[in-house]
Design an enzyme around this catalytic site. Structure first.
Site, PDB file in Angstrom:
ATOM      1  N   LYS A 124     -17.877  29.099 -30.417  1.00 32.75           N
ATOM      2  CA  LYS A 124     -18.304  28.543 -29.130  1.00 32.75           C
ATOM      3  C   LYS A 124     -17.481  28.996 -27.923  1.00 32.75           C
ATOM      4  CE  LYS A 124     -20.384  24.790 -28.589  1.00 32.75           C
ATOM      5  NZ  LYS A 124     -20.468  23.360 -28.313  1.00 32.75           N
ATOM      6  N   THR A 137     -39.854  25.886 -11.226  1.00 34.43           N
ATOM      7  CA  THR A 137     -40.102  24.524 -10.758  1.00 34.43           C
ATOM      8  C   THR A 137     -40.383  23.726 -12.025  1.00 34.43           C
ATOM      9  OG1 THR A 137     -42.481  24.851 -10.464  1.00 34.43           O
ATOM     10  CG2 THR A 137     -41.098  25.258  -8.537  1.00 34.43           C
ATOM     11  N   HIS A 138     -39.965  22.497 -12.050  1.00 30.86           N
ATOM     12  CA  HIS A 138     -40.070  21.657 -13.259  1.00 30.86           C
ATOM     13  C   HIS A 138     -39.418  22.335 -14.463  1.00 30.86           C
ATOM     14  CE1 HIS A 138     -43.199  19.425 -11.002  1.00 30.86           C
ATOM     15  NE2 HIS A 138     -43.585  20.640 -10.639  1.00 30.86           N
ATOM     16  N   ASN A 180      -2.351  -2.662  13.142  1.00 28.41           N
ATOM     17  CA  ASN A 180      -3.812  -2.509  13.053  1.00 28.41           C
ATOM     18  C   ASN A 180      -4.305  -1.251  13.778  1.00 28.41           C
ATOM     19  OD1 ASN A 180      -3.541  -4.885  11.758  1.00 28.41           O
ATOM     20  ND2 ASN A 180      -4.609  -6.145  13.276  1.00 28.41           N
ATOM     21  N   SER A 194       0.840  -1.212   0.000  1.00 31.11           N
ATOM     22  CA  SER A 194       0.000   0.000   0.000  1.00 31.11           C
ATOM     23  C   SER A 194       0.869   1.254   0.000  1.00 31.11           C
ATOM     24  CB  SER A 194      -0.946   0.012   1.207  1.00 31.11           C
ATOM     25  OG  SER A 194      -0.230  -0.179   2.407  1.00 31.11           O
ATOM     26  N   SER A 250     -13.956  25.825 -28.627  1.00 32.03           N
ATOM     27  CA  SER A 250     -14.083  24.571 -29.358  1.00 32.03           C
ATOM     28  C   SER A 250     -13.022  24.563 -30.448  1.00 32.03           C
ATOM     29  CB  SER A 250     -15.477  24.492 -29.976  1.00 32.03           C
ATOM     30  OG  SER A 250     -15.463  23.600 -31.069  1.00 32.03           O
ATOM     31  N   GLU A 308     -19.018  21.826 -16.058  1.00 27.22           N
ATOM     32  CA  GLU A 308     -19.324  20.477 -16.566  1.00 27.22           C
ATOM     33  C   GLU A 308     -18.441  19.424 -15.908  1.00 27.22           C
ATOM     34  OE1 GLU A 308     -20.999  21.519 -21.049  1.00 27.22           O
ATOM     35  OE2 GLU A 308     -18.909  20.961 -20.788  1.00 27.22           O
TER      36      GLU A 308
HETATM   37  N1  ARG Z   1      -1.299  -1.368   5.042  1.00 29.13           N
HETATM   38  C1  ARG Z   1      -2.231  -1.844   6.007  1.00 29.13           C
HETATM   39  C2  ARG Z   1      -3.558  -1.100   5.850  1.00 29.13           C
HETATM   40  O1  ARG Z   1      -3.549  -0.089   5.243  1.00 29.13           O
HETATM   41  C3  ARG Z   1      -1.704  -1.648   7.376  1.00 29.13           C
HETATM   42  C4  ARG Z   1      -2.224  -2.589   8.377  1.00 29.13           C
HETATM   43  C5  ARG Z   1      -1.669  -3.925   8.152  1.00 29.13           C
HETATM   44  N2  ARG Z   1      -2.101  -4.841   9.148  1.00 29.13           N
HETATM   45  C6  ARG Z   1      -2.063  -6.163   8.934  1.00 29.13           C
HETATM   46  N3  ARG Z   1      -2.483  -6.910   9.891  1.00 29.13           N
HETATM   47  N4  ARG Z   1      -1.675  -6.666   7.793  1.00 29.13           N
HETATM   48  O2  ARG Z   1      -4.585  -1.516   6.340  1.00 29.13           O
END
Ligand code: ARG
Length: 460
Positions: free
Chosen positions: A281, A153-154, A108, A22, A275, A288
């Site tokens: 244009k 409205t509408h 965690n 990650s 454009s 948008e």
């Molecule tokens: N990269 C993990 C996440 O974003 C970190 C936590 C990882 N924990 C684990 N038990 N693998 O959630």
């Protein structure tokens, strides 16, 4: 280095590593990760879980790592995630002492803590951007209190309204968005650190101390919940989604009102596009795009809601998917809010066209019916009489203020000369003095109230 390789007999496959990582996106959390680690290690020192000198050395080195990242001397690469990267770097610099940082902690509770810190900062930015936008809107409203436009409205002309009242409607929406973010902030402001992997810890940690060091208002009360609670992410993206809904509606109006057919609004050349094939244009690309980008924020909301629905109790790796969803929503909403604020400062209203349009479409017909009701007629009958007058106008190609009094009287003898005033657009708007209505005094009161609420919300 892997934080978990001891149990394994084989190194992980290259593609498995790539898939699991990650770091490519959670490197955004480097500041918050270091900030949280410093608080954690300070607490470990204060509670004598780690010797004080070791704790100090770790904190000093974390500071150095932070400086090196910020100066560009240290590139964030070569680890599974940001938590591993920082720890790896710490160990590189101070050896085995660095490994002690992770005492009484798990990734965690660490990732949940980092992310909450990150979201708290994001909310501060979102609120500042919304505040700036409401301030622009209020200024624009103040200079348009006397301006009249058709209210629809509408998408059919309904009743004349004040242009300031129209602008205030969006201020009200954005004020609610600020409230939603502030509300989300309160639930995000809870520290999960100390929950460890899922069950808490047998070390004598002081969670209140760590929370204080990180400016968390509260600490979580259940470790199983704390490591896997991502409600704050879903709430945050929902708050972003309502901002996008409001921006998108506003953009829809701006696109419509700036067409040649309406001609109410002109977008300054430097915020419009041309454009490549049709030289005449002038396109409203910015509104948008904002309207279009709403979809990706809603997509992130669906993504996070779907991720959390299948999570068995406590942490599961699915939760790593929370980050890109949130970053995407955050980046989109923040870039849209700032460019939209600039755009608003670069549009001009064609007050004359708006007033003329407000008078067309028989949009003061309700005023005729109300007039008759004030003279004693039942509303249903008044509605019938007015309908006939409107039909007369359509057949004779006359707006309501161009129909002769004698004609009005031929439909009903309750009409007096003042009816010709009453059917004027400005009179109609001005007559709506009810709280929140379109009269100048009501609109000014609305502006005052918006200012007051904005002030109060941004102080909290
Ligand atoms: N990269 C993990 C996440 O974003 C970190 C936590 C990882 N924990 C684990 N038990 N693998 O959630």
């Amino acid at each position: 280095m892997k934080l978990w390789e001891g149990r394994f007999t084989q190194p992980s496959a290259k593609n498995a590593d790539i898939f699991n990582q990650s770091l490519s996106f959670d490197k955004k959390l480097y500041w918050h990760d270091i900030f949280a680690s410093i608080a954690h290690v300070k607490m470990l020192g204060e509670t004598n879980i780690l010797p004080k000198e070791e704790a100090e050395k770790i904190c000093d080195t974390l500071q150095e790592i932070l400086q090196d990242i910020e100066s560009g001397a240290l590139a964030i690469e070569g680890a599974e995630d940001i938590h591993t990267f920082i720890e790896q770097e710490l160990v590189k610099r101070i050896g085995v002492m660095g490994k002690r940082m992770h005492t009484a902690r798990s990734r965690n509770d660490q990732v949940a803590t980092d992310f909450r810190l990150y979201v708290k900062d994001s909310i501060r930015t979102d609120i500042a951007l919304l505040r700036a936008l409401v301030e622009t809107l209020v200024k624009l409203a103040e200079s348009n209190v006397g301006s009249i436009m058709p209210g629809y409205t509408h998408m059919r002309r309904a009743q004349p309204i004040s242009t300031a009242q129209y602008l205030n409607a969006y201020s009200e929406m954005f004020l609610r968005d600020i409230e939603r973010f502030a509300d989300c902030f309160r639930r995000t402001d809870v520290m999960p650190l100390g929950s460890c992997a899922l069950a808490g810890t047998d070390f004598p940690i002081d969670r209140t101390m760590t929370a204080k060091l990180m400016n968390f208002a509260r600490i979580s009360q259940n470790s199983l919940d704390a490591v896997s609670d991502r409600d704050f992410v879903a709430e945050y993206i929902f708050a972003c989604s309502t901002v996008m809904a409001h921006l998108s509606r506003f953009c829809e109006d701006i696109i419509t009102y700036s067409t040649d057919e309406f001609g109410f609004i002109d977008i300054a050349d430097n915020y419009a596009t041309g454009s490549s094939i049709m030289p005449q244009k002038k396109n409203p690309d910015i509104p948008e795009l904002i309207r279009g980008k709403t979809g990706r924020v809603y997509g992130s909301l669906m993504a996070i809601l779907t991720v959390v629905k299948g999570i068995p109790t406590a942490y599961n790796k699915d939760l790593q998917e929370d980050k890109e969803a949130l970053f995407n929503a955050e980046e989109t909403v923040q870039s849209c809010l700032s460019i939209f604020n600039e755009l608003l400062q670069n549009i001009t209203f064609d007050a004359r066209k708006m007033r003329t349009a407000a008078m067309g479409g028989y949009s003061t017909a309700t005023d005729i019916a109300d007039y008759l009701v004030q003279k004693g007629m039942a509303f249903r009958d008044a509605h019938g009489v007015t309908g006939k007058i409107v039909r007369y106008g359509i057949e004779n190609n006359k707006t309501l203020d161009r129909i002769d009094l004698s004609v009005y009287r031929s439909f009903c003898d309750l009409f007096d000369e003042d009816i010709l005033q009453r059917v004027k657009a400005s009179h109609s708007a001005e007559a709506r003095k009810s709280v929140g209505g379109s009269s100048k005094s009501a609109v000014r009161e609305n502006i005052r109230s918006i200012r007051k609420r904005l002030e109060k919300l941004c102080k909290e």
